[in-house]
Write a protein that holds these residues in place. Sequence first.
Motif, PDB file in Angstrom:
ATOM      1  N   GLY A 193      29.215 -13.972  83.123  1.00 42.12           N
ATOM      2  CA  GLY A 193      29.450 -15.205  82.385  1.00 42.12           C
ATOM      3  C   GLY A 193      29.153 -15.024  80.900  1.00 42.12           C
ATOM      4  N   GLU A 248      28.439 -17.088  77.274  1.00 44.38           N
ATOM      5  CA  GLU A 248      28.162 -18.285  76.476  1.00 44.38           C
ATOM      6  C   GLU A 248      28.289 -17.886  75.011  1.00 44.38           C
ATOM      7  OE1 GLU A 248      24.452 -20.070  77.303  1.00 44.38           O
ATOM      8  OE2 GLU A 248      24.726 -20.136  79.469  1.00 44.38           O
ATOM      9  N   ASP A 252      27.814 -19.314  71.202  1.00 45.01           N
ATOM     10  CA  ASP A 252      27.246 -20.382  70.372  1.00 45.01           C
ATOM     11  C   ASP A 252      26.822 -21.568  71.238  1.00 45.01           C
ATOM     12  OD1 ASP A 252      27.782 -18.794  68.135  1.00 45.01           O
ATOM     13  OD2 ASP A 252      29.782 -19.665  67.879  1.00 45.01           O
ATOM     14  N   GLY A 253      26.203 -21.256  72.412  1.00 48.87           N
ATOM     15  CA  GLY A 253      25.672 -22.303  73.274  1.00 48.87           C
ATOM     16  C   GLY A 253      26.688 -22.967  74.169  1.00 48.87           C
ATOM     17  N   ARG A 254      27.920 -22.466  74.213  1.00 48.55           N
ATOM     18  CA  ARG A 254      28.971 -23.084  75.019  1.00 48.55           C
ATOM     19  C   ARG A 254      29.549 -22.035  75.966  1.00 48.55           C
ATOM     20  NH1 ARG A 254      34.576 -23.453  74.140  1.00 48.55           N
ATOM     21  NH2 ARG A 254      34.265 -22.368  72.164  1.00 48.55           N
ATOM     22  N   GLU A 255      29.685 -22.430  77.284  1.00 49.81           N
ATOM     23  CA  GLU A 255      30.286 -21.527  78.265  1.00 49.81           C
ATOM     24  C   GLU A 255      31.779 -21.388  77.977  1.00 49.81           C
ATOM     25  OE1 GLU A 255      29.530 -22.782  82.212  1.00 49.81           O
ATOM     26  OE2 GLU A 255      27.343 -22.591  82.066  1.00 49.81           O
ATOM     27  N   VAL A 256      32.228 -20.131  77.874  1.00 49.17           N
ATOM     28  CA  VAL A 256      33.633 -19.904  77.531  1.00 49.17           C
ATOM     29  C   VAL A 256      34.391 -19.126  78.610  1.00 49.17           C
ATOM     30  CG1 VAL A 256      33.279 -20.072  75.040  1.00 49.17           C
ATOM     31  CG2 VAL A 256      32.939 -17.865  76.191  1.00 49.17           C
ATOM     32  N   ALA A 270      26.391 -14.573  71.238  1.00 51.08           N
ATOM     33  CA  ALA A 270      26.933 -14.568  72.603  1.00 51.08           C
ATOM     34  C   ALA A 270      25.819 -14.181  73.575  1.00 51.08           C
ATOM     35  CB  ALA A 270      28.092 -13.588  72.720  1.00 51.08           C
ATOM     36  N   ARG A 276      19.898 -10.906  81.421  1.00 56.77           N
ATOM     37  CA  ARG A 276      20.762 -11.520  80.400  1.00 56.77           C
ATOM     38  C   ARG A 276      20.671 -10.718  79.102  1.00 56.77           C
ATOM     39  NH1 ARG A 276      21.612 -17.238  80.973  1.00 56.77           N
ATOM     40  NH2 ARG A 276      21.190 -17.531  78.753  1.00 56.77           N
ATOM     41  N   THR A 316      21.636 -10.983  74.910  1.00 61.75           N
ATOM     42  CA  THR A 316      22.049 -11.803  73.778  1.00 61.75           C
ATOM     43  C   THR A 316      22.565 -10.879  72.673  1.00 61.75           C
ATOM     44  OG1 THR A 316      20.408 -13.490  74.300  1.00 61.75           O
ATOM     45  CG2 THR A 316      21.332 -13.516  72.087  1.00 61.75           C
TER      46      THR A 316
END
Length: 463
Positions: free
Chosen positions: A131, A133, A135-139, A156, A165, A167
Amino acid sequence: MSVRQIFLVLTAVVSLLIGAGCGEKPGNTAKLEIVGPEQFTVWLPVQRGIESVRFVSSPPAATPGGDKLFTCRERVLLELNPGEYIFKFSAPGCRDSWRKYSLRAGNSRLKLELEPSSGTLVFSSVPVGAGVELDGREVGVTPLVVEDLSIGSHEAVISHPGFARQTVGVEVVDERPRVVAVDLEATLGRLEVVSVPAAARVFIDGREVGVTPYRLERDAGRYQLRLEAPGFAPLEESIVLEAGGNRQQEFRLVARPGEITVESDPAGAQVLVEGVKRGVTPCKLDNLSPGNYRVVISLDGYDSCEEDVEVVPGVSDTLRRELVPSTGTLCFSARPAGVTVMLDGRQIGISEADPAATGLTREFRVTGLAPGTHRIEVVHPLAPKPVAVAVEVVKGEIRRLPAPLDLWLANCEIVHNDGTLERGALFEERDDHIMFSPVPGITARIERSDLKSIRKIPVESQK
């Protein structure tokens, strides 16, 4: 004053005269003021009609083709001959824009608005399906292409079950795609639990999670495994999952003994297991190891019953069997009461009157007779001759004679209404008639209304 100082003074004067408007051609020029974003650039390809250019912050830069390039902070002032011109505008963080303008003599002003530039990020991961993300949004999940991103810094976060995870900071510089590739570090351990027998219930740290074969995926660490199966002792074992590990382990459960309760009809039969006597029905065969056993149930007068029995681990089962007689049964009655009954030459009893039926005798029931022909004989000392009959006995069947065995014996005197006296054998009495035999071999029905009296002669008194 040196030559260099004189040159610098002349240069300053020329610049001042130009800034004051010297050399203008009043009335024939088009003055265009362009106001745009900070540090925007105006580029004029080689075109006819460019009369002069006035600038605010910096002089024009020459390009290889003789074109003119103007870089300005916020605005630029151009003086051109009236006519049509093509301009190219650019600015940091914006898309280049080509525009055509028709200029007339006089002053005009252009407020320049450029579209922001955007970039593209291409995400890939090992393993795939992570998965993303941004800028804080799931894409989405990898592999993934994200377009129309603003120029600048982005953050990301890439995640996948069983992996740490990650970053990642990404800088979008221009419209050229930027590839972001990550190798995720595994945090899960994998263990396929296989059991003998299969389909055992699986417990992890006291919680039921499934049945074997079971694929366990958990964070690396130590866990308590418990397996349960009907008929088997529970198995408990500590297992360790290593990060990124993927293995299979087989566990063998120990079977519990089984037991069988053996019952028979009739009871009292002997029970043998694999040729060893284990009891008399009903009996319980316990502490049997799982497997197949030969069980024999035997009782005198009955066929032996042999069964192949499977003992299931930890299971109590019952074996019930109705035994089939190996002999036959013979049922009959003999008249009158008090006569001797013989079977195959041995006395089996004396006929008795049946209190429930006047003039009838109780039934003889002889069991355990071997299949074949048997001889029944009814005798009495005062009888002219015995009565004998051969009877076929069949295994497992009850043979019942259709009629009583009547032995002629003078046990009754009757007086007819006309006074005639007869002495003979009384075989049966009914409310309205009697069955009377005056001589051996002849039996007649006589209505009670035709008789004056009936006197019974006890058999015993004739002996």
